[in-house]
Design a protein around this motif. Structure first.
Motif, short mmCIF file in Angstrom:
data_model
loop_
_atom_site.label_atom_id
_atom_site.label_comp_id
_atom_site.label_asym_id
_atom_site.label_seq_id
_atom_site.Cartn_x
_atom_site.Cartn_y
_atom_site.Cartn_z
N LEU A 51 12.23 15.11 10.64
CA LEU A 51 11.55 15.90 11.65
C LEU A 51 12.38 15.92 12.93
O LEU A 51 12.73 14.86 13.45
CB LEU A 51 10.16 15.33 11.94
CG LEU A 51 9.36 16.01 13.07
CD1 LEU A 51 9.05 17.45 12.71
CD2 LEU A 51 8.09 15.22 13.36
N ILE A 52 12.67 17.12 13.43
CA ILE A 52 13.39 17.28 14.69
C ILE A 52 12.47 17.97 15.68
O ILE A 52 11.93 19.04 15.40
CB ILE A 52 14.68 18.10 14.50
CG1 ILE A 52 15.59 17.46 13.45
CG2 ILE A 52 15.42 18.26 15.82
CD1 ILE A 52 16.83 18.27 13.12
N GLU A 53 12.29 17.35 16.85
CA GLU A 53 11.43 17.90 17.89
C GLU A 53 12.29 18.51 18.99
O GLU A 53 13.33 17.96 19.34
CB GLU A 53 10.53 16.81 18.47
CG GLU A 53 9.62 16.15 17.44
CD GLU A 53 8.76 15.06 18.03
OE1 GLU A 53 9.02 14.66 19.19
OE2 GLU A 53 7.83 14.60 17.35
N TYR A 54 11.82 19.63 19.53
CA TYR A 54 12.56 20.37 20.55
C TYR A 54 11.72 20.53 21.81
O TYR A 54 10.49 20.54 21.76
CB TYR A 54 12.95 21.76 20.03
CG TYR A 54 13.88 21.73 18.86
CD1 TYR A 54 15.25 21.88 19.02
CD2 TYR A 54 13.38 21.58 17.56
CE1 TYR A 54 16.12 21.86 17.93
CE2 TYR A 54 14.24 21.56 16.46
CZ TYR A 54 15.61 21.70 16.66
OH TYR A 54 16.46 21.69 15.58
N ILE A 110 5.78 26.01 15.03
CA ILE A 110 5.57 25.98 16.48
C ILE A 110 4.09 25.68 16.76
O ILE A 110 3.20 26.26 16.13
CB ILE A 110 5.94 27.33 17.12
CG1 ILE A 110 7.42 27.67 16.87
CG2 ILE A 110 5.66 27.33 18.62
CD1 ILE A 110 7.81 29.07 17.31
N GLY A 111 3.85 24.80 17.72
CA GLY A 111 2.50 24.57 18.19
C GLY A 111 1.85 23.30 17.65
O GLY A 111 2.20 22.80 16.58
N GLU A 112 0.89 22.79 18.42
CA GLU A 112 0.19 21.56 18.04
C GLU A 112 -0.63 21.74 16.77
O GLU A 112 -0.75 20.80 15.96
CB GLU A 112 -0.72 21.11 19.19
CG GLU A 112 0.03 20.57 20.40
CD GLU A 112 0.69 19.24 20.13
OE1 GLU A 112 0.44 18.65 19.06
OE2 GLU A 112 1.46 18.78 21.00
N LYS A 113 -1.18 22.93 16.57
CA LYS A 113 -2.01 23.15 15.39
C LYS A 113 -1.20 23.02 14.11
O LYS A 113 -1.63 22.39 13.13
CB LYS A 113 -2.68 24.53 15.49
CG LYS A 113 -3.75 24.78 14.43
CD LYS A 113 -4.47 26.09 14.70
CE LYS A 113 -5.59 26.31 13.70
NZ LYS A 113 -6.32 27.60 13.96
N LYS A 114 0.00 23.58 14.13
CA LYS A 114 0.84 23.47 12.93
C LYS A 114 1.41 22.06 12.78
O LYS A 114 1.62 21.60 11.65
CB LYS A 114 1.93 24.53 12.95
CG LYS A 114 1.39 25.93 12.71
CD LYS A 114 2.46 26.94 12.37
CE LYS A 114 1.85 28.30 12.06
NZ LYS A 114 2.86 29.30 11.68
N VAL A 172 12.40 19.52 9.01
CA VAL A 172 11.34 20.26 9.70
C VAL A 172 11.69 20.32 11.19
O VAL A 172 11.97 19.30 11.82
CB VAL A 172 9.97 19.59 9.50
CG1 VAL A 172 8.89 20.38 10.24
CG2 VAL A 172 9.63 19.50 8.02
N HIS A 173 11.66 21.52 11.73
CA HIS A 173 11.98 21.75 13.14
C HIS A 173 10.68 22.15 13.83
O HIS A 173 10.01 23.10 13.42
CB HIS A 173 13.00 22.87 13.28
CG HIS A 173 14.25 22.64 12.48
ND1 HIS A 173 15.40 22.11 13.03
CD2 HIS A 173 14.54 22.87 11.17
CE1 HIS A 173 16.34 22.03 12.11
NE2 HIS A 173 15.84 22.49 10.97
N TRP A 174 10.33 21.43 14.91
CA TRP A 174 9.05 21.70 15.58
C TRP A 174 9.24 21.74 17.10
O TRP A 174 9.96 20.94 17.70
CB TRP A 174 8.04 20.60 15.26
CG TRP A 174 6.76 20.75 16.04
CD1 TRP A 174 5.73 21.61 15.77
CD2 TRP A 174 6.38 20.03 17.22
NE1 TRP A 174 4.73 21.47 16.72
CE2 TRP A 174 5.09 20.51 17.61
CE3 TRP A 174 7.00 19.03 17.98
CZ2 TRP A 174 4.44 20.01 18.73
CZ3 TRP A 174 6.34 18.55 19.11
CH2 TRP A 174 5.06 19.03 19.46
N ALA A 175 8.58 22.73 17.71
CA ALA A 175 8.48 22.83 19.16
C ALA A 175 7.02 23.08 19.50
O ALA A 175 6.33 23.81 18.79
CB ALA A 175 9.37 23.95 19.70
N GLU A 176 6.58 22.51 20.60
CA GLU A 176 5.18 22.68 20.99
C GLU A 176 4.89 24.10 21.42
O GLU A 176 3.82 24.65 21.14
CB GLU A 176 4.81 21.70 22.11
CG GLU A 176 3.35 21.74 22.48
CD GLU A 176 2.98 20.67 23.49
OE1 GLU A 176 1.79 20.59 23.85
OE2 GLU A 176 3.88 19.91 23.91
N VAL A 177 5.82 24.72 22.15
CA VAL A 177 5.62 26.09 22.63
C VAL A 177 6.90 26.88 22.45
O VAL A 177 8.00 26.33 22.37
CB VAL A 177 5.21 26.13 24.11
CG1 VAL A 177 3.82 25.54 24.29
CG2 VAL A 177 6.22 25.39 24.99
#
Length: 223
Positions: free
Chosen positions: A3-6, A188-192, A218-223
């Motif tokens: 998991l990579i967070e941006y 993208i987003g907290e829901k996902k 998995v690449h994730w950004a909050e907004v």
């Protein structure tokens, strides 16, 4: 799963595009031609905007959608139309599209012909996926009519009809997605993010994305 967070999605999209370009370049060192699988929908558009400018021998790259709505290419809901407009531009216009749609009333009528066009270009070298709030990926939906076939069958493609999907779909099977040498999931987003964390502990029949998470980045950004 990695998991990579941006910080934000703009940075994420550029980074994912650069990573995919690098993986395509590496694959082309070893193969005469390679295959990139990409999703439709609005989320990957910015990735395509960056990726299309990559300095690659795109004439040796095949591109296939992970799934398609069974609608003509001139429809606003066509994933094929999206990637032609956003990915098949600039340098990437030299790539070859492996179609997931042919004119017919239902996907079953063209399933074998479409699968035969994809088969010689497998395994996938790089696969980009999204995930819905319901934890579906590609068009492998919970409660879909061919869910078990798409998750556990040996076929390349499966037709799919699901609650909430207004038209029939066609999707690459989990077996094909799992066979990708490199797999990226973008959300993208907290829901996902919450859906992703839930999917980790669920069987793929309830969370189809779980079928591909083991070896995915998995690449994730909050907004």
């Amino acid at each position: 799963m990695e998991l990579i967070e941006y910080v934000d999605s703009d940075i994420m999209m550029v980074d994912v595009a650069n990573r995919i370009a690098g993986e395509l370049e590496q694959a082309l060192f070893h193969e005469d031609s390679i295959t990139l699988a990409v999703p439709g929908g609005t989320t990957p558009g910015p990735i395509f905007d960056s990726l299309c400018a990559a300095d690659l021998p795109w004439d040796r790259v095949n591109v296939v959608l992970t799934d398609e709505r069974w609608v003509p290419e001139d429809s606003d809901r066509s994933n094929t139309r999206l990637i032609r407009e956003r990915l098949f531009t600039g340098r990437a216009s030299a790539a070859t599209l492996l179609p997931l749609y042919q004119q017919a009333d239902a996907p079953e009528e063209k399933l074998n012909a479409l699968a035969e066009g994809i088969a010689p270009h497998l395994p996938l070298s790089v696969c980009l996926l999204g995930m819905g709030d319901d934890m579906h990926t590609a068009s492998i939906f919970p409660e879909a009519d061919r869910l078990n076939d798409a998750l556990f069958g040996d076929g390349i493609l499966y037709p799919m009809r699901a609650p909430g999907a207004p038209e029939p779909r066609i999707t690459l099977s989990a077996k094909v997605l799992q066979g990708a040498l490199s797999c990226h999931v973008v959300i993208i987003g907290e829901k996902k993010r919450a859906a992703l964390e839930k999917a980790i502990s669920l069987p793929p029949e309830e969370a189809p994305i779980a079928a591909v998470l083991a070896d995915a980045v998995v690449h994730w950004a909050e907004v």
